[in-house]
Design a protein around this motif. Structure first.
Motif: not given
Ligand code: GLY
Ligand code: AMP
Length: 463
Positions: A326-328
């Protein structure tokens, strides 16, 4: 040009379709299912959007969800950590699949609970043993060593071996990387330039700086390079699919400065993660990881998140997580053409077989608008104004929002809304995300204006 890479459609071990008692036979129409999604962030909003678009989805419930997830399903007041309550609620609502957004329930053993108490209800995720890839950095590092997976040189220390830890620090060169072994809400990693300060921090961590999480500390060599996130969906039988690759922006300040956050934005695809890089990721990291899990008898039927660093063209693992990022997720979901619910159901039942995971060409971006003061303290309950019209190809994935007693949409967290968009070019997608980030209003709103700027530069240099 959209970067594409070859996905091995069948995995490297023979397919095992006979293993799946739940999968609909090819000749029958797929049976619709009710889905329970656990979590409340922007990641869950994006998963909810994608799941709700599936023809396989009868009803979607999100527990507990947020002020925006109601656009895609029904919010339910259940704690993701209360497995018996989830179990009896799921039985009443004829749930056919549980999707777990964040790591806590997985590390606490939700997969094992349902495997034991209700094996007819599959959970997308690893068993507790597999979740240790995120739950224990020491386990993850040992696992990578056993399976020859490229990662930074390391050693682990406890209070009894603190002096050895200090001597190990002396063998390394600055900066020094100290990691709490256990979950520490993303705060357990310290990167320190000064040797004496590093020794002091090691003592403080082992003395309880992060509670029980830092009773063991991993010290590792510092790697320098640009990072990206690769997500793999695996079915525990050797079948896997690599999802669109993404890059997130962790620091609060522009130019990657200031404190770490949960993530201030993301972009997919990632210019430097080209075919050559992704082939190495698949051969040297993905396949050995999946094979290693099988060889060690660890059941894993869900998402593996590889936090990677490009060290002079060679991908190395910074960390494993056992869930989507998150936020990927907010950009990865926008780039998946195929029915993710069907893929997740197949993974959770051990039968990815030859189901395709097709990627959409073009770009997806997200810019997170956050509360003033975040990641320090910040106010909550501020009304949010969302304009009636947004740019084309734009979607707001809510994160820290809720409806108050008067049904007004208000802020309820640090990261408030992931302003997400697609476009034929990176510039176009970013333009839309920024326009949305400017248009949504609440008091004290902040966002980084440089999300994707590094990747734009890399693309310009390559063309
Ligand atoms: N964006 C890195 C995580 O979700 O850990
Ligand atoms: P982690 O929680 O393990 O992802 O670490 C948080 C962040 O610290 C990573 O995203 C990296 O930016 C940084 N980091 C972790 N380990 C290393 C390392 N060995 N070398 C350089 N940076 C690191």
């Amino acid at each position: 040009m959209a970067l594409q890479y070859k996905v091995n459609p069948a995995g490297f071990v023979s397919e095992t379709p006979g293993d799946n008692p739940f999968a609909p036979a090819d000749t029958q129409a797929p049976r619709k299912i009710n889905v329970l999604l656990l979590g409340s962030g922007g990641r869950e909003a994006a998963l909810a959007w994608k799941i709700s678009s599936s023809p396989l989805c009868a009803r979607l419930y999100i527990a507990p969800g947020n002020g925006g997830t109601t656009a895609f399903g029904e919010n339910v007041a259940l704690s993701p950590l209360d497995f018996p309550a989830i179990d009896s609620w799921a039985e009443k609502h004829d749930i056919g699949l549980i999707v777990v957004g964040n790591e806590d329930p997985l590390v606490a053993g939700i997969w094992d609970y349902f495997h034991e108490h209700r094996p007819s209800l599959p959970v997308v995720g690893p068993s507790k043993a597999g979740a240790a890839l995120e739950g224990s950095k020491d386990f993850a590092k040992q696992f990578m060593t056993r399976h020859n997976i490229p990662t930074a040189r390391f050693r682990s220390f406890t209070a009894e071996t603190v002096d050895d830890g200090c001597r190990f620090l002396e063998e390394l060169t600055a900066p020094y990387v100290l990691k709490a072994d256990g979950l520490a809400a993303g705060k357990g990693v310290l990167i320190i330039n000064d040797l004496d300060q590093a020794k002091q921090s090691l003592r403080e961590m082992l003395g309880g700086m992060f509670g029980a999480s830092s009773a063991t500390v991993v010290i590792e060599e510092f790697l320098s390079g640009i990072e990206c996130s690769v997500f793999v969906l695996t079915d525990g039988n050797g079948g896997y699919r690599i999802l669109p690759v993404a890059k997130d922006y962790k620091r609060i300040g522009e130019g990657d400065t200031g404190l770490n956050t949960g993530g201030m934005g993301a972009v997919s695809p990632v210019a430097f993660a080209d075919d050559k890089f992704m082939r190495q990721v698949e051969d040297n990291i993905v396949i050995p990881t999946i094979k290693g899990l099988i060889d060690e008898g660890i059941t894993y039927r869900g998402f593996i998140f590889l936090g990677l660093i490009d060290v002079a063209g060679k991908p190395m693992v910074i960390e494993y997580n056992v869930r989507m990022g998150d936020p990927e997720t907010e950009v990865v979901m926008l780039r998946i053409q195929s029915d993710l619910l069907q893929l997740m159901q197949a993974a959770a039942t051990g039968s990815l077989g030859s189901l395709p995971l097709e990627q959409r060409p073009g770009y997806a971006t997200t810019v997170m608008i956050v509360s003033g003061g975040y990641p320090g303290s910040y106010p909550k309950g501020l009304p949010i104004d969302i304009p009636a019209s947004l740019p084309d190809e734009t979607i707001l994935f809510h994160a820290g929002t809720k409806r108050d007693a008067d049904d007004v949409l208000v802020t309820s967290g640090g990261r408030v809304i992931a302003c997400s968009a697609t476009g034929a070019t990176l510039e176009q997608a970013l333009g839309r995300s920024f326009e949305a980030a400017r248009a949504v209003e609440f008091e004290g709103k902040y966002f980084r204006r440089d999300i994707g700027a590094d990747l734009m530069r890399i693309e310009r240099e390559r063309n």
